[in-house]
Scaffold this motif. Sequence first.
Motif, PDB file in Angstrom:
ATOM      1  N   PHE A  85      11.993  19.728  -2.511  1.00 45.40           N
ATOM      2  CA  PHE A  85      13.206  20.475  -2.781  1.00 45.40           C
ATOM      3  C   PHE A  85      13.110  21.867  -2.167  1.00 45.40           C
ATOM      4  CE2 PHE A  85      15.776  23.254  -5.564  1.00 45.40           C
ATOM      5  CZ  PHE A  85      17.006  22.675  -5.331  1.00 45.40           C
ATOM      6  N   ASP A  86      14.029  22.168  -1.247  1.00 46.25           N
ATOM      7  CA  ASP A  86      14.036  23.452  -0.555  1.00 46.25           C
ATOM      8  C   ASP A  86      15.457  23.991  -0.509  1.00 46.25           C
ATOM      9  OD1 ASP A  86      13.597  25.652   1.051  1.00 46.25           O
ATOM     10  OD2 ASP A  86      13.413  24.492   2.894  1.00 46.25           O
ATOM     11  N   PRO A  87      15.765  24.997  -1.335  1.00 46.58           N
ATOM     12  CA  PRO A  87      17.121  25.554  -1.352  1.00 46.58           C
ATOM     13  C   PRO A  87      17.542  26.175  -0.022  1.00 46.58           C
ATOM     14  CG  PRO A  87      15.869  26.319  -3.252  1.00 46.58           C
ATOM     15  CD  PRO A  87      14.923  25.602  -2.353  1.00 46.58           C
ATOM     16  N   GLU A  88      16.575  26.487   0.825  1.00 43.07           N
ATOM     17  CA  GLU A  88      16.873  27.104   2.121  1.00 43.07           C
ATOM     18  C   GLU A  88      17.163  26.064   3.208  1.00 43.07           C
ATOM     19  OE1 GLU A  88      17.243  30.323   2.419  1.00 43.07           O
ATOM     20  OE2 GLU A  88      16.517  30.800   0.408  1.00 43.07           O
ATOM     21  N   HIS A  89      17.085  24.777   2.874  1.00 42.08           N
ATOM     22  CA  HIS A  89      17.327  23.715   3.854  1.00 42.08           C
ATOM     23  C   HIS A  89      18.739  23.848   4.425  1.00 42.08           C
ATOM     24  CE1 HIS A  89      17.908  19.640   5.461  1.00 42.08           C
ATOM     25  NE2 HIS A  89      16.584  19.647   5.595  1.00 42.08           N
ATOM     26  N   GLN A 115      16.642  27.595 -10.966  1.00 42.77           N
ATOM     27  CA  GLN A 115      16.169  28.966 -10.740  1.00 42.77           C
ATOM     28  C   GLN A 115      15.948  29.221  -9.249  1.00 42.77           C
ATOM     29  OE1 GLN A 115      15.964  31.033 -13.433  1.00 42.77           O
ATOM     30  NE2 GLN A 115      15.780  32.651 -11.949  1.00 42.77           N
ATOM     31  N   LYS A 116      15.392  28.238  -8.553  1.00 45.81           N
ATOM     32  CA  LYS A 116      15.176  28.376  -7.105  1.00 45.81           C
ATOM     33  C   LYS A 116      16.508  28.516  -6.363  1.00 45.81           C
ATOM     34  CE  LYS A 116      10.820  25.929  -6.337  1.00 45.81           C
ATOM     35  NZ  LYS A 116      10.208  24.810  -5.592  1.00 45.81           N
ATOM     36  N   LEU A 117      17.491  27.743  -6.783  1.00 49.61           N
ATOM     37  CA  LEU A 117      18.805  27.824  -6.140  1.00 49.61           C
ATOM     38  C   LEU A 117      19.435  29.202  -6.336  1.00 49.61           C
ATOM     39  CD1 LEU A 117      20.210  24.304  -7.069  1.00 49.61           C
ATOM     40  CD2 LEU A 117      19.760  25.138  -4.761  1.00 49.61           C
ATOM     41  N   VAL A 118      19.329  29.740  -7.534  1.00 49.34           N
ATOM     42  CA  VAL A 118      19.886  31.062  -7.809  1.00 49.34           C
ATOM     43  C   VAL A 118      19.190  32.112  -6.949  1.00 49.34           C
ATOM     44  CG1 VAL A 118      20.095  32.863  -9.570  1.00 49.34           C
ATOM     45  CG2 VAL A 118      20.703  30.505 -10.113  1.00 49.34           C
ATOM     46  N   LYS A 119      17.866  32.027  -6.844  1.00 48.20           N
ATOM     47  CA  LYS A 119      17.118  32.973  -6.012  1.00 48.20           C
ATOM     48  C   LYS A 119      17.503  32.860  -4.546  1.00 48.20           C
ATOM     49  CE  LYS A 119      13.059  33.638  -8.889  1.00 48.20           C
ATOM     50  NZ  LYS A 119      11.619  33.424  -9.043  1.00 48.20           N
ATOM     51  N   VAL A 125      25.553  27.248 -10.104  1.00 52.47           N
ATOM     52  CA  VAL A 125      24.451  26.315 -10.315  1.00 52.47           C
ATOM     53  C   VAL A 125      24.433  25.848 -11.760  1.00 52.47           C
ATOM     54  CG1 VAL A 125      21.951  26.033 -10.199  1.00 52.47           C
ATOM     55  CG2 VAL A 125      23.109  27.495  -8.526  1.00 52.47           C
ATOM     56  N   HIS A 126      24.227  24.546 -11.930  1.00 53.48           N
ATOM     57  CA  HIS A 126      24.176  23.938 -13.259  1.00 53.48           C
ATOM     58  C   HIS A 126      22.968  23.012 -13.339  1.00 53.48           C
ATOM     59  CE1 HIS A 126      28.374  25.174 -13.917  1.00 53.48           C
ATOM     60  NE2 HIS A 126      28.501  24.891 -12.632  1.00 53.48           N
TER      61      HIS A 126
END
Length: 147
Positions: A85-89, A115-119, A125-126
């Motif tokens: 899982f990489d929110p920066e993808h 939390q990673k997505l918010v950062k 985000v849910h």
Amino acid sequence: MDVFLHRLPLFFDQHALLVLACAGLLLALLVTEVMQLRRGWNEATPATVTRLLNRDNALLIDLSPRADFEKGHIPGARNVAMEQFDPEHKDLAKVKDMPVIVCCRSGVTSQRAAQKLVKAGFKNVHSLAGGLAAWRQADLPVVKGKA
């Protein structure tokens, strides 16, 4: 009302432990609420997830291991193992303004992902509270196999 206000100090004196306990609980409740507001993501019930999927065209990411995902997942969910899982993808960067829902089996892993997505700058985000277990407990549909 005047009698009540005159007796209030006497009540506090006679029940100091009770008053302190009540004040402590109130403070703990206040701190919990403030922390939830500051974290930047929301815990969603299965009903809220259904609404977000149907009305807002939300992206649903299931963080369960592939084998668990194939045993049963929410219809329309995309499987991404937490290790990858990489929110920066680049694919996720396209949906930063859309509602994103993360879920897992119990709801613990999805909180870390939220939390990673918010950062990473996601605004809507849910995390599915209780995970897939809560979804099944609400008797909502689950599909088997690959997405």
